[in-house]
Scaffold this motif. Sequence first.
Motif, PDB file in Angstrom:
ATOM      1  N   ALA A   1     -89.412 -66.359  27.575  1.00 28.04           N
ATOM      2  CA  ALA A   1     -88.828 -67.099  26.530  1.00 28.04           C
ATOM      3  C   ALA A   1     -87.469 -67.749  26.914  1.00 28.04           C
ATOM      4  N   ILE A   2     -87.143 -68.855  27.064  1.00 28.27           N
ATOM      5  CA  ILE A   2     -85.952 -69.294  27.611  1.00 28.27           C
ATOM      6  C   ILE A   2     -85.401 -70.374  26.592  1.00 28.27           C
ATOM      7  N   ASN A   3     -84.234 -70.866  26.845  1.00 26.33           N
ATOM      8  CA  ASN A   3     -83.638 -72.075  26.014  1.00 26.33           C
ATOM      9  C   ASN A   3     -83.743 -71.532  24.375  1.00 26.33           C
ATOM     10  N   VAL A   4     -83.155 -70.569  24.103  1.00 26.50           N
ATOM     11  CA  VAL A   4     -83.191 -70.280  22.462  1.00 26.50           C
ATOM     12  C   VAL A   4     -82.065 -70.917  22.081  1.00 26.50           C
ATOM     13  N   LYS A   5     -82.286 -72.093  20.814  1.00 27.71           N
ATOM     14  CA  LYS A   5     -81.102 -72.876  20.408  1.00 27.71           C
ATOM     15  C   LYS A   5     -81.324 -72.475  18.998  1.00 27.71           C
ATOM     16  N   HIS A   6     -80.194 -72.706  18.238  1.00 28.95           N
ATOM     17  CA  HIS A   6     -80.040 -72.975  16.731  1.00 28.95           C
ATOM     18  C   HIS A   6     -78.677 -73.783  16.431  1.00 28.95           C
ATOM     19  N   ASN A   7     -78.775 -74.473  15.301  1.00 25.80           N
ATOM     20  CA  ASN A   7     -77.704 -75.531  15.131  1.00 25.80           C
ATOM     21  C   ASN A   7     -78.123 -76.018  13.571  1.00 25.80           C
ATOM     22  N   LYS A   8     -77.346 -76.713  12.840  1.00 24.84           N
ATOM     23  CA  LYS A   8     -77.343 -77.320  11.767  1.00 24.84           C
ATOM     24  C   LYS A   8     -77.993 -78.703  12.087  1.00 24.84           C
ATOM     25  N   VAL A   9     -78.663 -79.096  10.982  1.00 17.46           N
ATOM     26  CA  VAL A   9     -79.454 -80.146  11.025  1.00 17.46           C
ATOM     27  C   VAL A   9     -78.597 -81.376  11.502  1.00 17.46           C
ATOM     28  N   GLY A  10     -78.764 -82.211  12.486  1.00 16.42           N
ATOM     29  CA  GLY A  10     -77.996 -83.298  12.628  1.00 16.42           C
ATOM     30  C   GLY A  10     -76.924 -83.106  13.626  1.00 16.42           C
ATOM     31  N   GLU A  11     -76.655 -81.765  14.129  1.00 18.59           N
ATOM     32  CA  GLU A  11     -75.756 -81.363  15.103  1.00 18.59           C
ATOM     33  C   GLU A  11     -76.582 -80.744  16.216  1.00 18.59           C
ATOM     34  N   THR A  12     -75.773 -80.821  17.382  1.00 21.14           N
ATOM     35  CA  THR A  12     -76.209 -79.873  18.629  1.00 21.14           C
ATOM     36  C   THR A  12     -75.695 -78.708  18.979  1.00 21.14           C
ATOM     37  N   THR A  13     -74.448 -78.555  18.634  1.00 19.44           N
ATOM     38  CA  THR A  13     -73.693 -77.272  18.831  1.00 19.44           C
ATOM     39  C   THR A  13     -74.120 -75.919  18.088  1.00 19.44           C
ATOM     40  N   GLU A  14     -74.038 -74.905  18.604  1.00 18.25           N
ATOM     41  CA  GLU A  14     -74.402 -73.990  17.834  1.00 18.25           C
ATOM     42  C   GLU A  14     -73.156 -73.104  17.119  1.00 18.25           C
ATOM     43  N   PRO A  15     -73.277 -73.191  15.964  1.00 22.12           N
ATOM     44  CA  PRO A  15     -71.939 -72.699  15.055  1.00 22.12           C
ATOM     45  C   PRO A  15     -71.721 -71.366  15.220  1.00 22.12           C
ATOM     46  N   GLY A  16     -70.662 -70.633  14.787  1.00 26.01           N
ATOM     47  CA  GLY A  16     -70.673 -69.263  15.049  1.00 26.01           C
ATOM     48  C   GLY A  16     -70.725 -68.555  13.751  1.00 26.01           C
ATOM     49  N   MET A  17     -71.186 -69.328  12.718  1.00 27.04           N
ATOM     50  CA  MET A  17     -71.744 -68.621  11.211  1.00 27.04           C
ATOM     51  C   MET A  17     -72.383 -70.143  10.253  1.00 27.04           C
ATOM     52  N   TYR A  18     -72.924 -69.569   9.597  1.00 26.59           N
ATOM     53  CA  TYR A  18     -73.565 -70.657   8.675  1.00 26.59           C
ATOM     54  C   TYR A  18     -73.140 -70.354   7.339  1.00 26.59           C
ATOM     55  N   ARG A  19     -73.310 -71.442   6.537  1.00 32.24           N
ATOM     56  CA  ARG A  19     -72.898 -71.239   5.141  1.00 32.24           C
ATOM     57  C   ARG A  19     -74.034 -71.187   4.239  1.00 32.24           C
ATOM     58  N   VAL A  20     -74.159 -70.493   3.134  1.00 31.37           N
ATOM     59  CA  VAL A  20     -75.314 -70.638   2.349  1.00 31.37           C
ATOM     60  C   VAL A  20     -75.618 -71.796   2.062  1.00 31.37           C
ATOM     61  N   ASN A  21     -77.361 -72.218   2.143  1.00 36.92           N
ATOM     62  CA  ASN A  21     -77.834 -73.525   1.761  1.00 36.92           C
ATOM     63  C   ASN A  21     -77.844 -74.643   2.749  1.00 36.92           C
ATOM     64  N   ASP A  22     -77.118 -74.076   3.939  1.00 31.99           N
ATOM     65  CA  ASP A  22     -76.927 -74.935   4.969  1.00 31.99           C
ATOM     66  C   ASP A  22     -78.533 -75.270   5.601  1.00 31.99           C
ATOM     67  N   ASP A  23     -78.684 -76.397   6.086  1.00 29.39           N
ATOM     68  CA  ASP A  23     -80.199 -76.764   6.469  1.00 29.39           C
ATOM     69  C   ASP A  23     -79.683 -76.595   8.129  1.00 29.39           C
ATOM     70  N   LEU A  24     -80.583 -75.866   8.493  1.00 33.46           N
ATOM     71  CA  LEU A  24     -80.655 -75.581  10.048  1.00 33.46           C
ATOM     72  C   LEU A  24     -81.913 -75.513  10.827  1.00 33.46           C
ATOM     73  N   GLU A  25     -81.769 -75.885  12.255  1.00 33.36           N
ATOM     74  CA  GLU A  25     -82.964 -75.951  13.152  1.00 33.36           C
ATOM     75  C   GLU A  25     -82.910 -74.720  14.298  1.00 33.36           C
ATOM     76  N   TYR A  26     -84.160 -74.285  14.427  1.00 33.49           N
ATOM     77  CA  TYR A  26     -84.226 -73.133  15.470  1.00 33.49           C
ATOM     78  C   TYR A  26     -85.476 -73.614  16.752  1.00 33.49           C
ATOM     79  N   SER A  27     -85.070 -73.321  17.945  1.00 30.53           N
ATOM     80  CA  SER A  27     -86.027 -73.831  18.774  1.00 30.53           C
ATOM     81  C   SER A  27     -86.036 -72.839  20.004  1.00 30.53           C
ATOM     82  N   VAL A  28     -87.166 -72.534  20.633  1.00 32.94           N
ATOM     83  CA  VAL A  28     -87.247 -71.580  21.862  1.00 32.94           C
ATOM     84  C   VAL A  28     -88.590 -72.293  22.596  1.00 32.94           C
TER      85      VAL A  28
END
Length: 444
Positions: free
Chosen positions: A298-325
């Motif tokens: 498994a390579i290129n594990v990514k997660h970020n908010k929907v509409g963004e490309t950078t990986e945040p340091g934390m999320y807020r409750v009820n944020d919409d996020l994306e995950y890919s591998v």
Amino acid sequence: MAKQRPSFLLLFSLINLIISPLPAFSFSGENPTARRLLVLLDDLALRSSHSIFFNSLISRGYQLEFKLADDSSLSLQRYGQSLYDGLILFAPSVSRFGGSLDQNKVLEFVDAGHDLILAVDSSASDLIRGIATDCGADFDEDSEAVVIDHLSYAVSDTEGDHTLIASDNFIKSNVIFGDKAIEAPILFRGIGHSVNPANTLVLKALTASPSAYSANPRAKLSSPPPLTGSAISLVSLMQARNHARVLISGSLEMFSNRCVMMFYFLMAKYNRYEKSGNEQLVTEVAKWVFHERGHLKAINVKHNKVGETTEPGMYRVNDDLEYSVEIYEWSGKSWEPYVADDVQLQFFMMSPYVLKTMSTNKKGLYSTSFKVPDVYGVFQFKVEYERLGYTSVSLAKQIPVRPFKHNEYERFIPAAFPYYTASFSTNFSVTKPNISIFDHVVLV
């Protein structure tokens, strides 16, 4: 002017390079196929009697080094580096290895992530039995016991003790045996073993028929045999947690040219086959043991908010996020996209708050999206993918989830509008107008 002599260290390095076995393909995470194989034999005559199996390995690019099991120069390491990627033990009767090799060194070799094929027969020594036991296979305690089947036996054994048996009880797995089904039965002469059902790392790849049992063919049965029927494992496979793979066979003869080319069987259901399935079995299982199939990465594990490309340091409750591998399978020569519909993602804190099956583009990319639960704390993205015959994929990454800040809450909540209306209505109903005192004066 006389030429300078090379230093002793340089000369030693050159000699070491010449005598060291240099692989055409190095064994690594990017090339997981074991290419350098050490083959230990009881007798060098096995090179010719089992040549079909060995030649199938050589034809696929493996480098085989044959040695006697008691060779005084045996060693699996040099200067802390492994000399071989895999080990084939076709030396059932050896009671002590030569050189620096012993039982612990073989097990350390497997613990280091290398592969092992171990085949025995009725002459199996305590040393070989000990290695098999440490890999999860317990052979019959009676050293004279072999697998006997008075119903499913080869036609050449009609007047014998029915120890050359035929079995077609395979585990159902295309990744282990290949896409082409093994239709002809397997010829087997050797000893049976049992596998602890609680051990999830070991599986029975080939078992005996219901009419088989393990006993001494030259002794009269005085009590029920300890191993009977499908509880007898003929060939077992073990995949360690470090992805090292081990094959344990109770028959060395199963790999021989004689069993590979054997014709005709006694049972009516086997008569339609002109050739045993041994060659296909040992070839396909060796591909699995040496990681030509079923090795995932498994390579290129990514997660970020929907509409963004950078990986945040934390999320807020009820944020919409994306995950890919991206997940790929080693084909023996290159990495190919792994296609499945059961790869799942967990958003985990003590227990899964979100469990999503990821979709795939059939090119190796798996992705999903979801809303962060309305619970703050330290969560984990977890992918735990374990399937029969495949190396496991285990991914985990922590991410904190925070609540809303005081200035991030909505000032007016639409769901509360009825309460707002009721509150203002109450205020208007109880408030009296400011009437002057003179309006109440009565003129006399």
